[in-house]
Design a protein around this motif. Sequence first.
Motif, short mmCIF file in Angstrom:
data_model
loop_
_atom_site.label_atom_id
_atom_site.label_comp_id
_atom_site.label_asym_id
_atom_site.label_seq_id
_atom_site.Cartn_x
_atom_site.Cartn_y
_atom_site.Cartn_z
N LEU A 182 50.77 82.44 73.31
CA LEU A 182 49.31 82.39 73.23
C LEU A 182 48.67 81.96 74.56
O LEU A 182 47.80 82.68 75.07
CB LEU A 182 48.87 81.48 72.08
CG LEU A 182 49.03 82.08 70.69
CD1 LEU A 182 49.00 81.01 69.62
CD2 LEU A 182 47.95 83.12 70.43
N ALA A 241 48.46 75.79 72.70
CA ALA A 241 48.44 76.97 71.83
C ALA A 241 47.16 77.00 71.00
O ALA A 241 46.55 78.06 70.83
CB ALA A 241 49.67 76.99 70.93
N LEU A 263 54.87 81.56 69.16
CA LEU A 263 53.45 81.60 69.54
C LEU A 263 53.10 80.53 70.56
O LEU A 263 52.15 80.69 71.32
CB LEU A 263 52.57 81.43 68.29
CG LEU A 263 52.58 82.58 67.30
CD1 LEU A 263 51.89 82.18 66.01
CD2 LEU A 263 51.92 83.81 67.90
N LEU A 264 53.85 79.43 70.57
CA LEU A 264 53.50 78.32 71.46
C LEU A 264 53.45 78.73 72.93
O LEU A 264 52.49 78.41 73.62
CB LEU A 264 54.43 77.13 71.23
CG LEU A 264 54.33 76.49 69.83
CD1 LEU A 264 55.31 75.32 69.71
CD2 LEU A 264 52.92 76.05 69.52
#
Length: 175
Positions: A163, A14, A159-160
Amino acid sequence: GLRVAGGVLALWMAWLAVAQARVEGVNFLLSVLTLVWAADIFAYFAGRAFGLRFTRNKLAPSISPGKSWEGVWGGMLGVLVLAAAWTAADGAWQASVPSLYSRLAAQGVWLLVVGALFMAAMSVVGDLVESLIKRSAGVKDSSGLLPGHGGVLDRIDALLPTLPLAMMLSHFASA
C-alpha cells in the motif's frame, strides 16, 4: 520493544496509504488491493500445479516451507494479466479515476510492467516477513479471530508494504 514499534509503524503507514488511496478514488484503491489478492491467488495455484517442477529449491523453506519459486512466478504473471486487463477496462469504460495500472501505463508500458512486477515482489516480501515474525515468536497463527486463516495478519501481511509503495509509485508516475 523494537518489533512492536516496527509493527505499529508498518500498520500506521499502511493505514495512511489506504486513506490516501481512498481519497484518490475507489478505482485506484481497489486496483492496489486486487493486485495483492491476485498475486496471492495466482501464486497459490501456480505453486500447487508447478511447485518444484522447474526449480529444485523452495523459496524460503525455513520461513515458509510451502512457498515455491514457481508460485512466485505464477503470482507475477497473474499480476501482469490483471494489470493489462485493468488498464484496458479503465480505457474502455473511461474511468474517471485512473487505477494504479493506468497511472503507470500513462508513463509507458515499461513502467507498468516493472511497477506491477515490483509490487508483486513486495507482496511476497510482506508475506514472508509476517511468516518470519510468527516463526520467531513461536506461533502458528497471529490470532484466533479468523480460524483456519493464520490470523488477521495473514490477511493483511502483503498489504503492509504494497500500500505505501503503491502510493509512492503512483506519485512517481504522476510527477
